[in-house]
Motif scaffolding. Sequence first.
Motif, PDB file in Angstrom:
ATOM      1  N   GLY A   1       0.835  -1.209   0.000  1.00  0.00           N
ATOM      2  CA  GLY A   1       0.000   0.000   0.000  1.00  0.00           C
ATOM      3  C   GLY A   1       0.865   1.253   0.000  1.00  0.00           C
ATOM      4  O   GLY A   1       1.884   1.330   0.685  1.00  0.00           O
ATOM      5  N   ILE A   2       0.418   2.244  -0.752  1.00  0.00           N
ATOM      6  CA  ILE A   2       1.135   3.532  -0.773  1.00  0.00           C
ATOM      7  C   ILE A   2       0.960   4.201   0.592  1.00  0.00           C
ATOM      8  O   ILE A   2       1.908   4.758   1.150  1.00  0.00           O
ATOM      9  CB  ILE A   2       0.598   4.438  -1.913  1.00  0.00           C
ATOM     10  CG1 ILE A   2       0.655   3.705  -3.274  1.00  0.00           C
ATOM     11  CG2 ILE A   2       1.358   5.771  -1.945  1.00  0.00           C
ATOM     12  CD1 ILE A   2       2.001   3.210  -3.722  1.00  0.00           C
ATOM     13  N   THR A   3      -0.249   4.112   1.166  1.00  0.00           N
ATOM     14  CA  THR A   3      -0.481   4.678   2.504  1.00  0.00           C
ATOM     15  C   THR A   3       0.417   3.972   3.514  1.00  0.00           C
ATOM     16  O   THR A   3       1.025   4.622   4.373  1.00  0.00           O
ATOM     17  CB  THR A   3      -1.964   4.510   2.911  1.00  0.00           C
ATOM     18  OG1 THR A   3      -2.781   4.742   1.767  1.00  0.00           O
ATOM     19  CG2 THR A   3      -2.346   5.432   4.035  1.00  0.00           C
ATOM     20  N   ARG A   4       0.493   2.648   3.413  1.00  0.00           N
ATOM     21  CA  ARG A   4       1.349   1.857   4.316  1.00  0.00           C
ATOM     22  C   ARG A   4       2.789   2.368   4.256  1.00  0.00           C
ATOM     23  O   ARG A   4       3.439   2.575   5.293  1.00  0.00           O
ATOM     24  CB  ARG A   4       1.285   0.385   3.897  1.00  0.00           C
ATOM     25  CG  ARG A   4       2.271  -0.562   4.587  1.00  0.00           C
ATOM     26  CD  ARG A   4       2.086  -1.973   4.008  1.00  0.00           C
ATOM     27  NE  ARG A   4       2.997  -2.947   4.566  1.00  0.00           N
ATOM     28  CZ  ARG A   4       4.211  -3.202   4.097  1.00  0.00           C
ATOM     29  NH1 ARG A   4       4.675  -2.516   3.059  1.00  0.00           N
ATOM     30  NH2 ARG A   4       4.969  -4.122   4.669  1.00  0.00           N
ATOM     31  N   GLY A   5       3.286   2.590   3.037  1.00  0.00           N
ATOM     32  CA  GLY A   5       4.672   3.050   2.871  1.00  0.00           C
ATOM     33  C   GLY A   5       4.883   4.404   3.527  1.00  0.00           C
ATOM     34  O   GLY A   5       5.893   4.625   4.206  1.00  0.00           O
TER      35      GLY A   5
END
Length: 282
Positions: free
Chosen positions: A201-205
């Motif tokens: 996930g981009i949010t996770r990163g």
Amino acid sequence: MDTYYIDGEFVEDGHAMIPAKDITVLRGYGVFDFLITYNKRPFHLDAHVARLENSAREIGLTLNHSNKEISDIVLETLERNPHHTESNVRIVYTGGISPDGVTPQGNGILMVMATPKYELPDWWYTDGAKIITVDMERFIPTSKSTNYLSAVFAQQKAHGQDAIEAVYKTKDNHLLEGTTTNLFCFKGETLITPPDNILPGITRGVVLDLLKDRYDIQLRHIPEQELHEMDEVFITASNKEIVPVVRIDDLVINGGSPGEKTKDLLETWAGYTRAYGLGEAG
Ligand SMILES: Cc1ncc(COP(=O)(O)O)c(C=O)c1O
């Protein structure tokens, strides 16, 4: 009325069409990505387009556009929808028409759809939400393919149990990710999130980057039986951002309220995305 890009043209949303014989329609073979804007600036557009390219590579789908071309089309689509305060953006690359219905010919269609951003209920963030676990795994989980059969199925199960999300669980009872979210747990000063067999996930990163100096970060599997030792749990996704989780199946987390570290992260996130929208954060 919204304006979409489809196969070289900008058209009214109601006129955006793909051939019925496209193998995305017939077989669920294609890729997509999803992002939102902050102050009309697409959030980490380059990372989303790079992930789309990677998703395609992982399923053997040839893209006939460079990442730069796709990013420019996204930016132009947003410019053609000035009536949106903020936008949800879907980038879809179809499998194209195949004479035998199963062999991609490299003739897929690029679509970019911008719609007004959809607001989620406030109580998710103030009170926290329930999620459930499901005995399912995604096929080629690192690729965001258009085959979301397991997600649609698992979400129906979640909604039937007053939950907002379902988290996939492996045969040996490790939690992976939600149908459209990544999973995080706080255990003391340690922040844990699964390392692999998930969509990165981009949010996770971004969350990992924002918190890397604040907590001990562990990228490792989360056995289901360890959940009762977790102090706080939250899920992340582009549209949902950070949602505190206060119940997983029948297990109550942190007495049923969002924990202090998660609340602190919500504030950090709001500050970061505000700065991102102003072009002050990258
Ligand atoms: C399976 C899956 N995991 C995780 C995510 C979260 O990814 P992102 O933060 O890039 O939205 C998504 C997003 O839709 C997803 O479909």
